[in-house]
Scaffold this motif. Structure first.
Motif, PDB file in Angstrom:
ATOM      1  N   GLU A 119      -5.789   0.197  -7.612  1.00  0.00           N
ATOM      2  CA  GLU A 119      -6.896   1.062  -7.238  1.00  0.00           C
ATOM      3  C   GLU A 119      -6.554   1.898  -6.016  1.00  0.00           C
ATOM      4  N   SER A 120      -7.201   3.065  -5.935  1.00  0.00           N
ATOM      5  CA  SER A 120      -7.081   3.933  -4.770  1.00  0.00           C
ATOM      6  C   SER A 120      -8.309   3.783  -3.891  1.00  0.00           C
ATOM      7  N   ARG A 144      -9.099  12.598   6.315  1.00  0.00           N
ATOM      8  CA  ARG A 144      -9.298  11.816   5.091  1.00  0.00           C
ATOM      9  C   ARG A 144      -7.935  11.399   4.552  1.00  0.00           C
ATOM     10  N   VAL A 145      -7.784  10.103   4.333  1.00  0.00           N
ATOM     11  CA  VAL A 145      -6.500   9.558   3.888  1.00  0.00           C
ATOM     12  C   VAL A 145      -6.710   8.873   2.542  1.00  0.00           C
ATOM     13  N   ARG A 146      -5.899   9.275   1.536  1.00  0.00           N
ATOM     14  CA  ARG A 146      -5.913   8.594   0.233  1.00  0.00           C
ATOM     15  C   ARG A 146      -4.755   7.623   0.197  1.00  0.00           C
ATOM     16  N   LEU A 147      -5.039   6.400  -0.224  1.00  0.00           N
ATOM     17  CA  LEU A 147      -3.987   5.397  -0.354  1.00  0.00           C
ATOM     18  C   LEU A 147      -4.298   4.512  -1.544  1.00  0.00           C
ATOM     19  N   ARG A 148      -3.261   3.868  -2.039  1.00  0.00           N
ATOM     20  CA  ARG A 148      -3.395   3.065  -3.253  1.00  0.00           C
ATOM     21  C   ARG A 148      -2.810   1.680  -3.028  1.00  0.00           C
ATOM     22  N   ASN A 149      -3.509   0.686  -3.536  1.00  0.00           N
ATOM     23  CA  ASN A 149      -2.991  -0.678  -3.528  1.00  0.00           C
ATOM     24  C   ASN A 149      -1.933  -0.771  -4.615  1.00  0.00           C
ATOM     25  N   SER A 150      -0.667  -0.754  -4.197  1.00  0.00           N
ATOM     26  CA  SER A 150       0.436  -0.737  -5.156  1.00  0.00           C
ATOM     27  C   SER A 150       1.041  -2.119  -5.356  1.00  0.00           C
ATOM     28  N   TRP A 198       0.835  -1.188   0.000  1.00  0.00           N
ATOM     29  CA  TRP A 198       0.000   0.000   0.000  1.00  0.00           C
ATOM     30  C   TRP A 198       0.876   1.246   0.000  1.00  0.00           C
ATOM     31  N   THR A 199       0.498   2.209  -0.828  1.00  0.00           N
ATOM     32  CA  THR A 199       1.164   3.500  -0.859  1.00  0.00           C
ATOM     33  C   THR A 199       0.222   4.546  -0.278  1.00  0.00           C
ATOM     34  N   TYR A 200       0.652   5.199   0.785  1.00  0.00           N
ATOM     35  CA  TYR A 200      -0.132   6.265   1.408  1.00  0.00           C
ATOM     36  C   TYR A 200       0.175   7.559   0.666  1.00  0.00           C
TER      37      TYR A 200
END
Length: 809
Positions: free
Chosen positions: A760-761, A715-721, A702-704
């Motif tokens: 996906e984010s 609110r935190v956006r993160l992506r499954n990397s 995961w990339t934060y």
């Protein structure tokens, strides 16, 4: 909504019912009718209200494998999911189980904190952190009560260890009580509106909890507005006058309690105001109305939830609770090839903790069962390697038993089934035709077919006069006495070996254990409880370890399952160390030396030391995984599902643990550490744990990417990397900008789970509660909002911070 305050119509029915009761009926209602129920009062349309132990299942009123129950993973496992919605679903299932068994109130959940890793009953509680405990507990309570079944949140309060639990005086500062130990109860009362609370055995600051006017009447009922029923822990109530004045509604179990006739006499003698009795009766009648056993009152729930598949949910919780704390070189998921499985716990799984949390599932899937079913035929081998059980276990595998009851003349007066070697009859729970007046002896008798040849050990768990016969020979005919004066020793005491017999695999032999029934006078209820116990032949430990190492050397991957035992983790006593019992550490080291691709599965309800953790490829914490644990383990090891858990408590060595005192000194246990338990204490002392609070790996990365704060919304956006779908638990810690030696450097303020496919984010939204900015002011006796600058730390664990932001309040 279930759990909200009762309607005026219901309150009117309660008042009308109360008005039709005389003093004797009222005081009788406040005393248990028997071990698990309150008396029916037909004159007001009140049916008997039935309670049952939880928290991982609903045992019902019978303590026997004859009456099976779904067994979910341990509460520590449920907390490891960091998913209040999953906890709610677990509660919904347990309400379904309760209704199936005719139970109206579940004696759960346990929301005491993991103050010290030595607490012997921590598997039955959730976490070292009050916020996580409150969130999971509230989900559980909401789920149970959505099914029309009450809960009793326990043990109120500071019942955080087992040593001398009946008599210990826990000396706790008001600030620590408010910020830590009361906090989960307060959160659950505010957010889930439980219908019951159970007060603990222990004293707090000099007053036993069943008589604690300040904490029960002023805090629980006064400040928090709790309108439910307060039931004692079993046998905890000691004083008629002090208990009723202290806010205790029900004294269990019955019929011999400090309430009933003693309470009626106290009122007539002018020692107790009858208005106090009326208050307690109102609370009981309100509970009865909510669960639907008071005629004329609409139950709190009229439309039941959809049915839940117990096996499927038990399996889902287990796999989502597994915490992968180490995974070097991509050892997991398993690659194609052969697997060498080792460990006695892989074959004979320990799926739940000992004590009153015990239930009897209709089936148990062991790790060996689960992997055998999941892996291609011929790719799995098994070796015992090391057995953690140093004492005898209840007779089960290979035993076919029944119970025979006889009178003083030796005539059979009744028979009963015995699915295993544990016999436990409480109150009137006797075979048909048998009464306590006529019963003289109970015999567990039948056959045993060994699965191994060699010297088998047989023994007895219980108190009294026993006769043990195996294969026609009498090996023991004497009295087994208690080692100390503890009314629960017959339940939690150690089994005693009494016979060693050479047996041949596959050849059945007759076995018999007879008890002369002498009911102890110090128990308030007639209980017949004893067990026939057994242990397979003991082989040379070095030989067993060598066999497992040889199998590992020949395989592509080695999987070792290590475990605690009931003597290590159970109600009734605390731990003295955190070591795995037996030669299991030696087994892991030998297997790891033979195969660098070694995966260790830890089958324990709470932290243990893992001195070999850096010598193995992967470490997976499996808790007590419930009845479907073996299939869930196979799901995770093979990669069919991701391990979803995060640590709800810090794992480290006992030498480094900041809080270790659980043994009282001259009857008192001082909580000298104040508000510093768990991860704040580790941080304050500058000590590094083996695995920190909140830690857990998955099968993706995961990339934060960003954090945005508006007001108190994070609110935190993160992506499954990574390359696989997965779930991430975003943890938000709040750190005061101004250092304060009396305040933890940071605390968990909120968390949220997100799922995403590869690439996906996702957005995690966390609301920071006002309480995260408050401390308890002991001088003012109130909460104080601490203004200033705070750092918001968005993290994967307490030690793995990914993003930060600043908030000024």
């Amino acid at each position: 909504m279930a759990g909200t305050p009762t309607s005026p119509d219901t309150e009117a029915v309660v008042e009308a019912a109360l008005g039709r009761l005389d003093l004797d009926a009222k005081t009788r209602l406040l005393a248990g009718r028997d071990m698990w129920s309150l008396p029916a009062l037909p004159e007001i349309g009140l049916d008997s209200l039935v309670m049952s132990d939880g928290p991982i299942g609903v045992r019902g009123v019978r303590w026997t494998a004859d009456d099976p129950s779904v067994a979910l993973p341990s509460p520590t496992a449920l907390a490891a999911t960091w998913d209040p919605e999953l906890a709610r679903r677990a509660g919904t299932l347990l309400a379904q189980e309760a209704r199936r068994k005719g139970v109206h109130v579940l004696l759960a959940p346990t929301v005491n904190l993991h103050r010290s890793p030595l607490g012997g009953r921590h598997f039955e509680a959730y976490s070292e952190d009050p916020h996580l405990t409150g969130r999971i507990g509230a989900g559980y309570v909401s789920g149970v009560q959505s099914g029309g079944v009450g809960t009793t949140v326990k043990h109120f309060v500071a019942n955080d260890a087992e040593t001398d639990r009946f008599t210990v005086n826990n000396v706790v500062s008001e600030r620590a009580l408010r910020e830590l130990y009361l906090a989960p109860f307060e959160f659950i009362v505010a957010n889930a509106h439980p219908w019951g609370i159970m007060t603990a055995y222990n004293s707090v600051n000099g007053t036993t909890m069943t008589e604690h006017h300040h904490l029960v009447n002023e805090v629980l009922r006064g400040e928090w507005g709790f309108d439910g029923c307060n039931v004692s822990d079993w046998t905890a109530a000691r004083s008629t006058t002090a208990a009723v004045n202290g806010g205790l509604d029900v004294a269990m179990p019955g019929p011999q309690t400090v309430y009933g006739d003693p309470l009626a006499r106290a009122v007539r003698d002018g020692e107790v105001d009858e208005a106090k009795v009326d208050d307690a009766v109102r609370n009981v009648l309100r509970l009865a109305a909510r669960v639907g056993v008071l005629r004329g009152a609409e139950p709190a729930v009229t439309a039941l939830p959809e049915p839940v598949d117990g096996q499927a949910l038990a399996r889902e919780i287990a796999r989502r609770a597994f915490v992968l704390v180490r995974n070097e070189r991509g050892a997991l998921p398993l690659k194609q090839g052969t697997v060498a499985l080792a460990g006695a716990a892989a074959r004979d799984a320990r799926v739940l903790g000992g004590g009153s949390a015990t239930v009897f599932p209709a089936r148990i899937v062991s790790p060996l069962d689960g992997l055998t079913a999941a892996l291609p035929e011929g790719t799995l081998t098994y070796a015992v390697g090391a057995d953690p059980n140093t004492e005898l276990a209840v007779a089960d595998q290979g035993f076919e038993l029944r119970a025979v009851c006889r009178d003083a003349d030796g005539d059979v007066i009744g028979t009963g089934t015995a699915p295993n070697g544990q016999l436990q009859w409480m109150g009137a729970d006797l075979p048909e035709g048998v009464t306590h007046d006529t019963l003289h002896t109970v015999e567990l008798t039948g056959t045993f077919t060994p699965r191994e040849s060699g010297r088998h050990t047989f023994g007895v768990k219980g108190l009294g006069h026993f006769t043990l016969r195996v294969d026609g020979t009498t090996y023991f005919d004497d009295v087994q006495r208690p080692a100390k004066d503890d009314p629960f020793l017959t339940f939690f005491g150690a089994p005693e070996p009494r016979a060693q017999v050479e047996l041949t695999a596959g050849r059945p032999v007759e076995v018999s254990l007879t008890q002369v029934v002498r009911l102890p006078e110090n128990l308030p209820l007639k209980v017949i409880s004893f067990s026939l116990v057994h242990q397979d032949p003991r082989r040379d430990p070095d030989e067993l370890i060598a066999e497992a190492a040889a199998a590992a050397r020949a395989a592509d991957t080695a999987v070792v399952v290590v475990a605690t035992t009931e003597r290590v983790e159970s109600e009734g006593y605390d731990r003295t160390d955190l070591a795995l019992p037996g030669r299991q550490d030696d087994l892991v080291r030998a297997v790891a030396a033979a195969n660098p691709n070694t995966v260790v599965v830890v089958n324990s309800g709470s932290p243990v030391e893992l001195p070999w953790r850096d010598e193995v490829a992967a470490v997976l914490l499996g808790w007590f995984p419930g009845q479907e644990g073996g299939d869930a383990l196979a799901d995770v090891l093979t990669g069919a599902h991701e391990p979803g858990g995060r640590l709800p408590s810090t794992w480290g060595s006992l030498a480094d643990a900041p809080v270790t005192q659980v043994v009282p000194d001259d009857g008192e246990l001082p909580y000298r550490e104040g508000v510093f338990i768990g991860y704040p204490a580790w941080e304050k002392e500058g000590r590094t744990p083996a695995y920190p609070f909140g830690h857990g790996l998955g099968y993706t990365d995961w990339t934060y990417e960003s954090v945005e704060v508006r007001g108190t919304t994070v609110r935190v956006r993160l992506r499954n990397s990574g390359a696989r779908p997965g779930r991430e638990v975003v943890q938000v810690y709040l750190a005061p900008g101004e250092p304060d030696a009396e305040r933890p450097a940071r605390r968990l303020a909120g968390f949220a789970g997100v799922t995403a496919a590869p690439g996906e984010s996702a957005e995690a939204v966390v609301e920071l509660p006002r309480r995260a900015f408050e401390v308890w002011d002991e001088k003012e006796g109130s909460w104080s909002f601490v203004k200033g600058s705070y750092e918001i730390q968005v993290s994967r664990s307490i030690l793995d911070r990914r993003l930060t932001a600043t908030i000024n309040v």
